[in-house]
Design an enzyme around this catalytic site. Structure first.
Site, PDB file in Angstrom:
ATOM      1  N   ASP A  83       0.810  -1.225   0.000  1.00 44.39           N
ATOM      2  CA  ASP A  83       0.000   0.000   0.000  1.00 44.39           C
ATOM      3  C   ASP A  83       0.841   1.273   0.000  1.00 44.39           C
ATOM      4  O   ASP A  83       0.654   2.146   0.831  1.00 44.39           O
ATOM      5  CB  ASP A  83      -0.981  -0.011   1.174  1.00 44.39           C
ATOM      6  CG  ASP A  83      -1.986  -1.131   1.053  1.00 44.39           C
ATOM      7  OD1 ASP A  83      -2.789  -1.092   0.105  1.00 44.39           O
ATOM      8  OD2 ASP A  83      -1.954  -2.060   1.888  1.00 44.39           O
ATOM      9  N   ASP A 114      -0.902  -1.968  -4.772  1.00 38.87           N
ATOM     10  CA  ASP A 114      -1.333  -0.594  -4.518  1.00 38.87           C
ATOM     11  C   ASP A 114      -0.138   0.358  -4.520  1.00 38.87           C
ATOM     12  O   ASP A 114       0.061   1.149  -3.610  1.00 38.87           O
ATOM     13  CB  ASP A 114      -2.139  -0.492  -3.224  1.00 38.87           C
ATOM     14  CG  ASP A 114      -3.465  -1.228  -3.310  1.00 38.87           C
ATOM     15  OD1 ASP A 114      -3.825  -1.664  -4.422  1.00 38.87           O
ATOM     16  OD2 ASP A 114      -4.135  -1.364  -2.280  1.00 38.87           O
ATOM     17  N   ASN A 146      -5.214  -4.097  -6.159  1.00 33.65           N
ATOM     18  CA  ASN A 146      -6.443  -3.712  -6.860  1.00 33.65           C
ATOM     19  C   ASN A 146      -6.284  -2.418  -7.656  1.00 33.65           C
ATOM     20  O   ASN A 146      -6.934  -2.236  -8.675  1.00 33.65           O
ATOM     21  CB  ASN A 146      -7.623  -3.606  -5.895  1.00 33.65           C
ATOM     22  CG  ASN A 146      -7.445  -2.548  -4.829  1.00 33.65           C
ATOM     23  OD1 ASN A 146      -6.358  -2.365  -4.296  1.00 33.65           O
ATOM     24  ND2 ASN A 146      -8.502  -1.858  -4.497  1.00 33.65           N
ATOM     25  N   HIS A 147      -5.381  -1.518  -7.241  1.00 33.65           N
ATOM     26  CA  HIS A 147      -5.206  -0.269  -7.978  1.00 33.65           C
ATOM     27  C   HIS A 147      -4.348  -0.438  -9.228  1.00 33.65           C
ATOM     28  O   HIS A 147      -4.260   0.470 -10.042  1.00 33.65           O
ATOM     29  CB  HIS A 147      -4.637   0.821  -7.076  1.00 33.65           C
ATOM     30  CG  HIS A 147      -5.623   1.273  -6.050  1.00 33.65           C
ATOM     31  ND1 HIS A 147      -6.654   2.129  -6.343  1.00 33.65           N
ATOM     32  CD2 HIS A 147      -5.761   0.930  -4.754  1.00 33.65           C
ATOM     33  CE1 HIS A 147      -7.371   2.314  -5.260  1.00 33.65           C
ATOM     34  NE2 HIS A 147      -6.853   1.595  -4.273  1.00 33.65           N
TER      35      HIS A 147
END
Length: 157
Positions: A83, A114, A146-147
């Site tokens: 992240d 991410d 997911n990004h």
């Protein structure tokens, strides 16, 4: 060559890390705006050099990813980060405290997705990650989050 450029990017990132640690102050990544950061990271002197370097790193990283198995086996010890969301300063601080990939402190590293979406330095983050993968292909592992999915990226950036 892509390997030479990747090593230069890693070296430039190490220099930036040393500067951040020497400053001794803390600030949010979104307020951290060193002049010419992307150019400095890439060692570029013009916008066309930035474009050429970006293309070279992306192409070389893509070749490595295309040849890699979907399921990666990572040997311990390793560090696991996730992240990043385009926060280059935070990534450099992590390296400053835990070591750069390939060092005795951080022989291998896994980045759990991410990499982009919210931070001010998304291009710098992904290019540094690509450079690390090119420079240390057996020690740096990038798992898509997911990004990094096309649909999510279109919807949320």
């Amino acid at each position: 060559s892509a390997l030479k450029l990747a090593r230069e990017v890693v070296s430039n990132a190490q220099a930036l890390t040393a500067e951040i640690l020497a400053a001794g102050s803390d600030e949010f990544d979104k307020y951290w705006e060193p002049k010419g950061l992307l150019e400095r990271l890439l060692g570029a002197e013009s916008p066309s050099q930035v474009c050429d370097s970006t293309r070279l790193l992306a192409t070389a990283a893509n070749r490595i990813f295309a040849q890699s198995p979907t399921l990666q086996e990572v040997k311990a010890p390793c560090k696991v980060f996730g992240d990043l969301h385009g926060q280059l300063r935070d990534l450099l601080l992590l390296f400053g405290h835990f070591g750069f990939p390939g060092s005795p402190e951080c022989p291998s590293v896994v980045f759990n997705g991410d990499f982009v979406d919210r931070g001010s330095h998304q291009v710098e983050v992904i290019l540094l990650l690509f450079s690390l993968k090119i420079a240390y292909p057996q020690h740096v592992f990038l798992n898509r989050g997911n990004h990094e999915d096309a649909t999510m990226n279109l919807k949320y950036g």
